[in-house]
Design a protein around this motif. Structure first.
Motif, PDB file in Angstrom:
ATOM      1  N   ALA A  88       0.715   4.259  -2.854  1.00  0.00           N
ATOM      2  CA  ALA A  88       0.477   5.840  -2.492  1.00  0.00           C
ATOM      3  C   ALA A  88       1.902   6.445  -2.910  1.00  0.00           C
TER       4      ALA A  88
ATOM      5  N   TYR B  14       0.790  -1.378   0.003  1.00  0.00           N
ATOM      6  CA  TYR B  14       0.002   0.081   0.052  1.00  0.00           C
ATOM      7  C   TYR B  14       0.947   1.193  -0.027  1.00  0.00           C
TER       8      TYR B  14
ATOM      9  N   PRO C 169      -7.443   4.535  -3.696  1.00  0.00           N
ATOM     10  CA  PRO C 169      -6.885   5.325  -2.938  1.00  0.00           C
ATOM     11  C   PRO C 169      -7.617   6.721  -2.656  1.00  0.00           C
TER      12      PRO C 169
ATOM     13  N   PHE D   1      -6.892   4.041   1.818  1.00  0.00           N
ATOM     14  CA  PHE D   1      -7.262   3.079   0.853  1.00  0.00           C
ATOM     15  C   PHE D   1      -8.593   2.194   1.393  1.00  0.00           C
TER      16      PHE D   1
END
Length: 162
Positions: free
Chosen positions: A54, A50, A150, A145
């Motif tokens: 990002a 994640y 996102p 998320f």
């Protein structure tokens, strides 16, 4: 002990020492814990994925990455980026279940306080490395998320001034 005997003992010791050095040079040294990359738990691997997503999202938006996973005893900051003359500190959160408010809601006052304490600890090093002239403005963002989608919350919270 005669000179001849001591010369033979000396020569024998020298050969044994040379042989030991040759064996040591040939034998590979066993890896130390510092040589191996840290093992991540399955949960940490998901979190790292994640964070990668990002970082890619923010880099596409024009922010320049400075550091990842900055740790101090006060806490951890997931991402540090540069947005023009602003230092952006990012917390990445992911939740599969929105039952308790989702990922964005999980950055409550306690988490914000930990992030602020960590920023106070880590800020001098970041500023010295990346802003030689004068200290930058600092902004806290959150990338949340929700169901793999996102949501970038710019300026997610303010730092109370004392």
């Amino acid at each position: 002990m005669t000179d001849d005997t001591s010369a033979r003992l000396f020569e024998s010791a020298r050969r044994a020492q040379a042989a030991r050095l040759r064996r040591r040079q040939r034998a590979p040294r066993p890896p130390t814990p510092a040589d191996r990359p840290p093992r991540l738990s399955p949960r940490q691997q998901v979190g790292s994925d994640y964070e990668e997503r990002a970082l890619a999202l923010l880099a596409r938006a024009g922010l320049r990455p400075l550091a990842r996973n900055l740790r101090c005893r006060a806490g951890e900051i997931d991402l540090a980026l540069r947005d023009g003359d602003t230092l952006v500190l990012v917390e990445v959160r992911a939740r599969g279940d929105v039952r308790y408010g989702g990922a964005a809601a999980s950055v409550g006052w306690a988490k914000q306080a930990r992030l602020i304490r960590a920023a106070r600890c880590l800020l001098p090093g970041l500023v010295a490395r990346h802003w030689p002239a004068r200290p930058p403005r600092v902004r806290f963002d959150v990338v949340a998320f929700e169901d793999d989608t996102p949501l970038w919350l710019r300026h997610a919270f303010d730092v109370p001034m004392r």
